[in-house]
Design a protein around this motif. Structure first.
Motif: not given
Length: 438
Positions: A420-430
């Motif tokens: 979940a943390v990784v996905c959230a971080a990826a979403s912020v970057v995108v």
């Protein structure tokens, strides 16, 4: 000594010694009597031996947990075959004579033993008869009879009813009509404390009974587990001797025997055997319903399934070599007591018992889902798994040999959280990248 058969096990109580193969096992004329002298009536007069237990250093060194022969022999296969165990609740260990089944002034146990012996040839099940402590309370009273694996109790047997009771219940496997059989629930622990029969049992038994009762309170198991001192069960040299009867799935009742038990082992038996339903093999003597040879084979199969090695003998003490590794070869100093080298592997602390942690909910329901929770009454408390190290003299210390890596203790919930943390971080970057392109 070398024989697998327990030479201290009781033989049949009968006036004819040649019938030693009878189903009744309440006496043992081969035992070396080590207890205090008895009075002319056969009653045991010394309270000090039973009351103090292992507290006296002299008694402990000679007859207690620090005696020279403590844990000097292998245990598996030292229980004579039997299929039914009858306990007569009667008085307390401090007044039991050495041969209570034949005592002149203890009429009820004497008559019950004689009646059982007289009808032994007609019984379908190999039967043991043992005396346990009786009280004048509502839970267990003098004259009550407990029967395992039937898990029933008959109240207030008197010497007038003995013959009818034996005939109807033990011979015909029916019900004793004057009585109303009560179904027993929970687990029943019996500790041999027959000091007038053998001093080792008199020294080791009472401290074990006290520790069991203390630990039951700690784990919140009062009313679910009963602990009682009992008379001679066979195997004085394995004192402390403990028997645990417990109802399992589908109402199957098991009866497991443990030997060389000392107070520091009590919490292990409660956590592993009572709560988790696991056998503590390093203390296991045998089981109800199995012959001595089958007991050995059963343990061998169990150790193979659990990945444990064979029994080894080091410095005169019999221990179980475990494949549970707590530290890598050479990770500990030779004198720190943590690792014992054994071939290509190193097992953690000879005689060590893995203290598996437990989990409970607010309503005291016991769950076996995780091995990283320690049972504490009324709340959930997470603790690291640790090892308890038992010394030769019975004292104990706790030492964490090697903390498992983060990967070994990684839980499924932790995996979800990390994703979940990784996905959230990826979403912020995108999102940030798209924002800059606008």
């Amino acid at each position: 000594m070398g024989s697998g058969r327990d030479r201290d096990d009781p033989l049949s109580f009968t006036s004819n010694p040649s019938s030693a193969s009878s189903p009744v096992t309440v006496s043992d004329y081969l035992d070396n009597f080590l207890g205090e002298p008895t009075s002319r009536s056969g009653s045991f007069q010394s309270e000090s031996l039973l009351g103090g237990g292992g507290g006296d250093s002299g008694n402990d060194a000679d007859f207690g947990f620090g005696r020279p022969d403590f844990r000097s022999e292998q245990l598996a296969g030292t229980v004579q075959f039997y299929e039914r165990h009858v306990f007569l609740c009667y008085k307390k260990p401090s007044v039991w004579p050495a041969r209570i089944e034949a005592a002149e002034f203890d009429r009820l146990p004497r008559l019950l033993s004689a009646a059982v012996s007289a009808r032994k040839g007609s019984m379908k099940k190999e039967t043991r008869l043992t005396i346990c402590e009786g009280h004048d309370g509502t839970e267990t009273s003098n004259g009550d009879v407990l029967i395992f694996p039937d898990m029933i109790r008959y109240r207030r047997l008197t010497h007038f009813d003995v013959e009818t009771f034996v005939e109807e219940v033990l011979v015909k496997d029916g019900e004793w009509l004057p009585g109303n059989p009560e179904l027993l629930k929970g687990s029943y622990i019996f500790v041999c404390s027959h000091g007038s029969r053998d001093r080792r049992c008199g020294v080791c038994g009472p401290p074990l009974v006290s520790r069991f009762r203390e630990e039951l309170e700690f784990y919140g198991l009062q009313g679910k587990v009963s602990v009682s001192p009992c008379s001679h069960i066979g195997g004085h040299k394995y004192a402390g001797n403990v028997i645990i009867y417990q109802s399992k799935i589908h109402r199957k009742v098991t009866g497991h025997w443990y030997g060389y038990v000392q107070p520091d082992d009590v919490h292990v038996l409660l956590e592993k055997h009572i709560i988790k339903g696991e056998i503590v093999d390093r203390l296991w003597r045998g089981e109800m319903g199995l012959s001595e040879e089958d007991q050995k084979k059963t343990q061998e199969r169990r150790l193979q399934v659990n990945g444990a090695g064979h029994t080894i003998k080091s410095n005169g003490k019999v221990t179980q070599e475990s494949s549970v590794l707590c530290c890598q070869s050479g990770a500990a100093e030779p004198n720190d007591g943590c690792c014992q080298q054994n071939g290509n592997s190193s097992s953690c602390c000879q005689d060590a018992t893995l203290m598996l942690s437990l989990e409970t909910s607010e309503d005291s329901q016991l769950e076996n889902e995780n091995n990283t929770e320690k049972l504490t009454p009324g709340r959930k408390t997470a603790e690291k798994t640790f090892f308890r190290i038992d010394s030769v003299k019975g004292s104990s210390t706790r030492k964490v040999c090697a903390i498992p890596t983060w990967l070994e203790s990684w839980e499924r919930e932790d995996t979800y959280a990390a994703l979940a943390v990784v996905c959230a971080a990826a979403s912020v970057v995108v999102a940030y990248t798209c924002y800059k392109q606008l």
